[in-house]
Design an enzyme around this catalytic site. Structure first.
Site, short mmCIF file in Angstrom:
data_model
loop_
_atom_site.label_atom_id
_atom_site.label_comp_id
_atom_site.label_asym_id
_atom_site.label_seq_id
_atom_site.Cartn_x
_atom_site.Cartn_y
_atom_site.Cartn_z
N LYS A 37 -73.37 24.44 85.69
CA LYS A 37 -73.11 23.39 84.72
C LYS A 37 -72.41 23.82 83.49
O LYS A 37 -71.91 23.01 82.72
CB LYS A 37 -74.78 22.87 84.49
CG LYS A 37 -75.46 22.03 85.80
CD LYS A 37 -74.48 21.03 86.12
CE LYS A 37 -75.20 19.98 87.33
NZ LYS A 37 -74.44 18.99 87.72
N TYR A 79 -77.64 27.38 89.03
CA TYR A 79 -77.67 25.91 88.80
C TYR A 79 -76.87 25.84 87.15
O TYR A 79 -75.97 25.32 86.96
CB TYR A 79 -78.80 25.49 88.66
CG TYR A 79 -78.86 23.98 88.48
CD1 TYR A 79 -78.13 22.61 89.34
CD2 TYR A 79 -79.40 23.42 87.19
CE1 TYR A 79 -78.17 21.53 88.74
CE2 TYR A 79 -79.36 21.92 86.84
CZ TYR A 79 -78.68 21.10 87.65
OH TYR A 79 -78.71 19.86 87.11
N SER A 123 -75.41 18.65 82.50
CA SER A 123 -77.07 18.64 82.38
C SER A 123 -77.22 19.65 81.13
O SER A 123 -76.33 20.00 80.48
CB SER A 123 -77.60 19.76 83.53
OG SER A 123 -78.60 20.07 83.46
N1 NAD Z 1 -82.66 14.83 87.91
C1 NAD Z 1 -82.58 15.73 86.93
O1 NAD Z 1 -83.67 16.10 86.24
C2 NAD Z 1 -81.18 16.21 86.17
C3 NAD Z 1 -80.93 16.72 85.02
C4 NAD Z 1 -79.78 17.08 84.52
C5 NAD Z 1 -78.48 16.76 85.44
N2 NAD Z 1 -79.08 16.28 86.68
C6 NAD Z 1 -77.50 16.19 87.57
O2 NAD Z 1 -77.56 14.77 87.71
C7 NAD Z 1 -76.73 14.47 89.06
C8 NAD Z 1 -77.40 13.75 89.90
O3 NAD Z 1 -78.44 14.35 90.35
P1 NAD Z 1 -79.84 13.55 90.63
O4 NAD Z 1 -80.86 14.08 89.84
O5 NAD Z 1 -79.68 11.96 90.49
O6 NAD Z 1 -80.26 13.88 92.23
P2 NAD Z 1 -80.55 13.19 93.59
O7 NAD Z 1 -80.65 14.22 94.61
O8 NAD Z 1 -81.39 12.10 93.64
O9 NAD Z 1 -78.84 12.48 93.72
C9 NAD Z 1 -77.89 13.39 94.10
C10 NAD Z 1 -76.94 12.88 95.09
O10 NAD Z 1 -75.74 13.43 95.46
C11 NAD Z 1 -75.48 13.61 96.80
N3 NAD Z 1 -74.57 14.53 97.32
C12 NAD Z 1 -75.31 15.93 97.44
N4 NAD Z 1 -74.24 16.61 97.83
C13 NAD Z 1 -73.10 15.95 97.89
C14 NAD Z 1 -71.80 16.13 98.30
N5 NAD Z 1 -71.24 17.38 98.85
N6 NAD Z 1 -70.89 15.14 98.48
C15 NAD Z 1 -71.13 13.83 97.77
N7 NAD Z 1 -72.44 13.68 97.44
C16 NAD Z 1 -73.46 14.68 97.54
C17 NAD Z 1 -76.87 13.38 97.28
O11 NAD Z 1 -76.81 12.87 98.59
C18 NAD Z 1 -77.54 12.27 96.46
O12 NAD Z 1 -77.55 11.02 96.72
C19 NAD Z 1 -76.35 16.18 89.47
O13 NAD Z 1 -75.13 16.67 89.31
C20 NAD Z 1 -77.85 16.93 88.86
O14 NAD Z 1 -77.40 18.09 88.68
C21 NAD Z 1 -80.14 15.82 87.20
#
Ligand code: NAD
Length: 290
Positions: free
Chosen positions: A157, A153, A140
């Site tokens: 990361k 968080y 992230s």
């Molecule tokens: N959305 C943002 O702004 C953003 C920014 C930077 C990084 N991220 C990172 O992107 C990645 C994806 O997140 P997202 O934004 O798509 O969120 P999201 O909540 O839409 O998707 C996350 C997915 O991870 C799954 N998950 C949660 N715990 C789990 C586990 N123990 N085992 C397997 N699956 C599990 C959830 O069911 C969900 O489908 C994450 O690592 C998040 O930290 C997101």
């Protein structure tokens, strides 16, 4: 890896957001994809879209669940070429001294140990497979900054970034045909702020984010619908794989954050929330709606 056609991808956190978009983009690249998630209904709905998607229920916090995922991937498609360790969660917004032990346990078990468990399950198999492969870990922008009230968080990361840099060096040392990328998005329009939907019942329930921390969370929540679409992040990942890029920045401004930190270190700058953000949060708190 320039040509992705006919290759197999594995994506964790595939039921929603960035993970779901990665699955669909891989499908568009004529790849076969194993969609893994704790959200069984979510990945099954995704797999119903194509016989080239296999849904495998997997909890990345559980090493044996990751092992079973690897077995299922090789059994179903005969090989793995792209591994996206993408599952991740964000917890309650609060000062670090007020984060519950279970807040730390949950975040680190998914965001950090989840990546470690997946690497343990997949890298030895990828090494013995001996074919070109690519591992993408989702970190992230939080890997390059530390922001008040989201310390757990951000710490998790930073760990993903360090693990990814380490992994890349180790595979290079071995002369393995496996490349590594670390995906560092800024804001993306997903369900990440609703991550507690997957918090295990064995942990204490998440407490509400309050005060200035709560105002920050609310602000993120208001901004997220206008943030980048997950499919654009997936596009940056595929581009990063094709061009063997280690740092994948879907948002160009994130690349500046590392430089800003280096400058802060060089100038011995004391950390603080940006003054404008701090003022806005206090305004939000004293606003008419509260
Ligand atoms: N959305 C943002 O702004 C953003 C920014 C930077 C990084 N991220 C990172 O992107 C990645 C994806 O997140 P997202 O934004 O798509 O969120 P999201 O909540 O839409 O998707 C996350 C997915 O991870 C799954 N998950 C949660 N715990 C789990 C586990 N123990 N085992 C397997 N699956 C599990 C959830 O069911 C969900 O489908 C994450 O690592 C998040 O930290 C997101």
């Amino acid at each position: 890896m320039k040509d992705l056609t006919g290759r197999t991808g594995v994506v964790t956190g595939a039921a929603s957001g960035i993970g779901r978009a990665l699955v669909l983009r891989m499908l568009a690249e004529d790849m076969r994809v194993v969609a893994a998630d704790v959200d069984k209904a979510g990945i099954e709905a995704l797999a119903a879209e194509s016989s080239d998607i296999a849904a495998v229920h997997c909890d990345v916090t559980d090493p044996s669940s990751c092992e079973r995922l690897a077995e299922a991937a090789w059994e179903r498609f005969g090989g793995v070429h792209v591994l996206c360790n993408n599952a991740g969660v964000i917890g309650r917004f609060a000062p670090v001294w007020d984060q519950d032990p279970d807040d730390w346990r949950w975040l680190f078990s998914v965001n950090v140990l989840g990546v470690a468990n997946m690497l343990r399950a997949f890298v030895p198999r990828l090494l013995s497979q001996g074919e070109p492969a690519h591992v993408v870990n989702t970190a992230s922008e939080a890997a390059f900054t530390a922001r008040a009230f989201v310390g757990v968080y951000h710490a998790s990361k930073h760990a993903v970034l360090a693990i990814s840099e380490t992994l890349a060096q180790e595979l290079e040392e071995q002369g393995a045909p496996i490349r590594v990328s670390v995906l560092c998005p800024g804001g993306v329009n997903t369900r990440v702020l609703d991550a507690a939907r997957n918090r295990p019942g064995s942990l204490a329930p998440e407490r509400e984010s309050r005060g200035v921390a709560g105002a920050l969370r609310a602000r993120y929540g208001r901004q997220l619908p206008d943030a980048m679409a997950p499919r654009d992040v997936a596009g940056a990942v595929i581009d990063g794989i094709r061009n063997e890029r280690f740092y994948v920045f879907s948002h160009p401004e994130v690349a500046q954050l590392a430089a800003e930190r280096a400058e802060a270190v060089a100038n011995d700058t004391y950390p603080a929330l940006p003054a404008r953000l701090s003022a806005a949060l206090h305004r939000d708190l004293s606003g008419p709606s509260r």
